[in-house]
Design a protein around this motif. Sequence first.
Motif, mmCIF file in Angstrom:
data_model
loop_
_atom_site.group_PDB
_atom_site.id
_atom_site.type_symbol
_atom_site.label_atom_id
_atom_site.label_comp_id
_atom_site.label_asym_id
_atom_site.label_seq_id
_atom_site.Cartn_x
_atom_site.Cartn_y
_atom_site.Cartn_z
ATOM 1 N N VAL A 238 -29.915 89.565 -58.029
ATOM 2 C CA VAL A 238 -29.473 88.460 -57.172
ATOM 3 C C VAL A 238 -29.273 87.174 -57.978
ATOM 4 N N ARG A 239 -30.073 87.024 -59.027
ATOM 5 C CA ARG A 239 -29.848 85.903 -59.950
ATOM 6 C C ARG A 239 -29.885 86.430 -61.375
ATOM 7 N N ASP A 240 -29.264 85.672 -62.290
ATOM 8 C CA ASP A 240 -29.145 86.134 -63.667
ATOM 9 C C ASP A 240 -30.521 86.396 -64.299
ATOM 10 N N SER B 231 -20.125 83.125 -50.622
ATOM 11 C CA SER B 231 -19.386 83.147 -51.889
ATOM 12 C C SER B 231 -20.291 83.361 -53.097
ATOM 13 N N PHE B 232 -21.596 83.043 -52.956
ATOM 14 C CA PHE B 232 -22.501 83.122 -54.111
ATOM 15 C C PHE B 232 -23.183 84.474 -54.253
ATOM 16 N N CYS B 233 -23.044 85.336 -53.244
ATOM 17 C CA CYS B 233 -24.007 86.436 -53.090
ATOM 18 C C CYS B 233 -23.473 87.781 -53.582
ATOM 19 N N GLY C 126 -33.687 94.597 -43.680
ATOM 20 C CA GLY C 126 -32.245 94.766 -43.839
ATOM 21 C C GLY C 126 -31.711 93.509 -44.489
ATOM 22 N N GLN C 127 -30.506 93.593 -45.054
ATOM 23 C CA GLN C 127 -29.935 92.387 -45.667
ATOM 24 C C GLN C 127 -29.506 91.389 -44.600
ATOM 25 N N ASN C 128 -29.194 91.887 -43.417
ATOM 26 C CA ASN C 128 -28.836 90.993 -42.311
ATOM 27 C C ASN C 128 -29.227 91.695 -41.018
ATOM 28 N N LEU D 140 -35.044 82.066 -41.925
ATOM 29 C CA LEU D 140 -33.633 81.867 -41.608
ATOM 30 C C LEU D 140 -32.985 81.033 -42.719
ATOM 31 N N PRO D 141 -32.416 81.720 -43.720
ATOM 32 C CA PRO D 141 -31.897 80.999 -44.889
ATOM 33 C C PRO D 141 -30.774 80.027 -44.521
ATOM 34 N N VAL D 142 -30.957 78.752 -44.880
ATOM 35 C CA VAL D 142 -29.925 77.753 -44.575
ATOM 36 C C VAL D 142 -29.057 77.490 -45.806
ATOM 37 N N GLN D 143 -29.642 77.549 -46.964
ATOM 38 C CA GLN D 143 -29.013 77.393 -48.296
ATOM 39 C C GLN D 143 -28.703 75.952 -48.646
ATOM 40 N N SER D 144 -28.160 75.159 -47.718
ATOM 41 C CA SER D 144 -27.838 73.755 -48.025
ATOM 42 C C SER D 144 -27.793 72.972 -46.718
ATOM 43 N N ARG E 136 -19.203 79.507 -47.944
ATOM 44 C CA ARG E 136 -18.677 80.417 -46.916
ATOM 45 C C ARG E 136 -19.776 80.989 -46.030
ATOM 46 N N ARG E 137 -20.662 80.091 -45.581
ATOM 47 C CA ARG E 137 -21.789 80.542 -44.765
ATOM 48 C C ARG E 137 -21.414 80.706 -43.296
ATOM 49 N N GLY E 138 -20.346 80.032 -42.848
ATOM 50 C CA GLY E 138 -19.891 80.265 -41.475
ATOM 51 C C GLY E 138 -20.625 79.472 -40.419
ATOM 52 N N THR F 236 -37.220 79.185 -45.035
ATOM 53 C CA THR F 236 -35.800 79.229 -45.382
ATOM 54 C C THR F 236 -35.602 79.412 -46.877
ATOM 55 N N ASP F 237 -34.347 79.653 -47.256
ATOM 56 C CA ASP F 237 -33.954 79.687 -48.673
ATOM 57 C C ASP F 237 -33.020 78.516 -48.934
ATOM 58 N N ILE F 238 -33.166 77.913 -50.094
ATOM 59 C CA ILE F 238 -32.320 76.789 -50.504
ATOM 60 C C ILE F 238 -31.761 77.088 -51.889
ATOM 61 N N SER G 298 -36.780 78.318 -53.037
ATOM 62 C CA SER G 298 -35.663 77.531 -53.560
ATOM 63 C C SER G 298 -35.239 78.047 -54.930
ATOM 64 N N PHE G 299 -33.935 78.008 -55.163
ATOM 65 C CA PHE G 299 -33.360 78.620 -56.358
ATOM 66 C C PHE G 299 -32.291 77.719 -56.946
ATOM 67 N N MET G 300 -32.145 77.788 -58.278
ATOM 68 C CA MET G 300 -31.008 77.127 -58.914
ATOM 69 C C MET G 300 -29.816 78.075 -58.825
ATOM 70 N N TYR G 301 -28.662 77.546 -58.509
ATOM 71 C CA TYR G 301 -27.470 78.395 -58.410
ATOM 72 C C TYR G 301 -27.257 79.153 -59.723
ATOM 73 N N SER G 302 -26.906 80.422 -59.567
ATOM 74 C CA SER G 302 -26.665 81.273 -60.730
ATOM 75 C C SER G 302 -25.398 82.094 -60.441
ATOM 76 N N PRO G 303 -24.315 81.864 -61.204
ATOM 77 C CA PRO G 303 -23.072 82.596 -60.909
ATOM 78 C C PRO G 303 -23.250 84.087 -61.134
ATOM 79 N N ARG G 304 -22.841 84.898 -60.180
ATOM 80 C CA ARG G 304 -23.033 86.344 -60.284
ATOM 81 C C ARG G 304 -21.695 87.049 -60.380
ATOM 82 N N PRO G 305 -21.668 88.140 -61.176
ATOM 83 C CA PRO G 305 -20.404 88.863 -61.357
ATOM 84 C C PRO G 305 -19.833 89.322 -60.015
HETATM 85 N N1 SAM Z 1 -29.207 87.889 -46.719
HETATM 86 C C1 SAM Z 1 -29.754 86.628 -47.167
HETATM 87 C C2 SAM Z 1 -28.917 85.454 -46.589
HETATM 88 O O1 SAM Z 1 -29.122 85.033 -45.500
HETATM 89 O O2 SAM Z 1 -28.075 84.933 -47.287
HETATM 90 C C3 SAM Z 1 -29.774 86.590 -48.676
HETATM 91 C C4 SAM Z 1 -30.832 87.357 -49.391
HETATM 92 S S1 SAM Z 1 -30.906 86.971 -51.125
HETATM 93 C C5 SAM Z 1 -31.521 88.443 -51.719
HETATM 94 C C6 SAM Z 1 -32.248 85.856 -51.180
HETATM 95 C C7 SAM Z 1 -31.860 84.459 -51.562
HETATM 96 O O3 SAM Z 1 -31.464 84.377 -52.924
HETATM 97 C C8 SAM Z 1 -30.674 83.884 -50.823
HETATM 98 O O4 SAM Z 1 -30.960 83.506 -49.508
HETATM 99 C C9 SAM Z 1 -30.285 82.726 -51.691
HETATM 100 O O5 SAM Z 1 -31.019 81.557 -51.392
HETATM 101 C C10 SAM Z 1 -30.675 83.216 -53.082
HETATM 102 N N2 SAM Z 1 -29.475 83.558 -53.854
HETATM 103 C C11 SAM Z 1 -28.581 84.526 -53.591
HETATM 104 N N3 SAM Z 1 -27.573 84.497 -54.480
HETATM 105 C C12 SAM Z 1 -27.858 83.472 -55.334
HETATM 106 C C13 SAM Z 1 -27.180 82.934 -56.454
HETATM 107 N N4 SAM Z 1 -26.025 83.423 -56.869
HETATM 108 N N5 SAM Z 1 -27.767 81.898 -57.097
HETATM 109 C C14 SAM Z 1 -28.934 81.382 -56.668
HETATM 110 N N6 SAM Z 1 -29.612 81.851 -55.608
HETATM 111 C C15 SAM Z 1 -29.078 82.883 -54.940
#
Ligand code: SAM
Length: 455
Positions: free
Chosen positions: A50-52, A163-165, A201-203, A263-267, A277-279, A303-305, A334-341
């Motif tokens: 999920v992250r680098d 878009s990040f996932c 589940g993932q969702n 309930l992940p809000v992200q931002s 693209r969270r909708g 939540t997740d940020i 909370s996480f630092m953004y990490s670009p994923r392939p």
């Molecule tokens: N299904 C969950 C949702 O509501 O989006 C995501 C589960 S993901 C395994 C757990 C968390 O990792 C995410 O909610 C997000 O905060 C974080 N995450 C996912 N992709 C990321 C990325 N590319 N960079 C940083 N954090 C990321």
Amino acid sequence: MAKKFYIQTYGCQMNQYDSERIAQVMRRSDYVQTDRVDAADLILLNTCSVRDKAEQKVYSALGSWKEFKDYRDGVIIGVGGCVAQQEGENLLRRVPHLDLVFGTHNIHKLAELVEQVENLHTRPVETTFYRDPAYMEESDGRTKVSGVKAFVTIMQGCNKVCSFCIVPHVRGREVSRPSAKVIAEVESLIAQGVKEVMLLGQNVNSYGKLTPGELSFAELLCRVDAIDGIERIRFTTSHPQDLSPQLVEAFATCKNLCEHLHLPVQSGSDEVLVRMRRGYSQQEYLQRIGRLRDRCPEVALSTDIIVGFPGETDAEFEQTLELLRHVEYDEIFSFMYSPRPQTVSAKIYDDDIPDDVKRERLRIVQALQQSISLVKNRRRIGDRDEILVDGSSKLKNGQLMGRTRTNRIVNITAPENLVGQIVPVRITSATANSLLGEVLSGSDSLNPQPEGKVA
Ligand code: SAM
């Protein structure tokens, strides 16, 4: 003598559940599990991408295991999970001492793949995705659980387009397990002494939507709630877009559903949410949790940020802090953004927030949440609650720890025989991360029906 396998698991609860299935598959092939990697004939790594950083851990673990192959004949090393799905053949090229790769839908094939390595001396890679949920089932059902808490997968994959996932790329599209299988698995777990199940589940709240005639997630929760002997139900993860009125109602009516929602809000910024693209907008998110708090006032929220998403300005970051102050979550991840392939954000945006800025934003977010959690936890002092005792406290001070229905950690001084029991406690002090409690005697205990539930 029976051959031994060792499993190292990285990542989320789904991976932990998958590792239990991996263990079951190998036990069926007469392997026995060991917790010593140096004693294993088969070394398995169940991975997260999920992250680098999580992905890098995989290569470093595999590197350190090379020596086991050097000094013992016949040791097999395999990689499963999300990095296996993402990299496939590449993993074999990059790690010459690796013997096999199995993807997220291929656990049921693992024993066969191990046999291919043993007998045919090939290096198999199996990463097929299936639409038929049968790939999530074991022919002999769920055969072994330890303790009184258990994970139960109800669906896999994700049809969202955040878009990040990377999850949709490594777990595939949404596939729901038939509700009859889920219910049978929970019943068998309860018969084995399990008190708390975590539906995975993932969702989860889009459970059943793509299967004609299947229960909705809220209906599934009500069915699980009605199983004789179940004491606690939790679930993860939910997407805010799919938090339906029926699910909100389930929090008010299902008496064994714990009052906690992740309930992940992200931002907190609408502009960032659009780029992600969270909708949903910040306001829509707040309306949804507002409705939940109206129906179930005692619900705890986590939540997740993500900080440092491409283009995140200081003002946009400030909106996330504002959201945290407003919602007063009980806990955040909370996480630092990490670009994923393969992800959209990695393709269309530059990862333009410098690492030191990401790190500083992460520090600020975490410090703010610590102060919020401390205030909220201190409000609990003097309250009576009940905890399911998990085992030794993380503080390693001889105390035990358990969780309230709202998922708060409570440390207690109590005898070991309370592990696995639900016990009444009074909260005596608090830090930002946990509570301290004293066990109440039977006569002080709580009403079995917690307040705020509508029967
Ligand atoms: N299904 C969950 C949702 O509501 O989006 C995501 C589960 S993901 C395994 C757990 C968390 O990792 C995410 O909610 C997000 O905060 C974080 N995450 C996912 N992709 C990321 C990325 N590319 N960079 C940083 N954090 C990321």
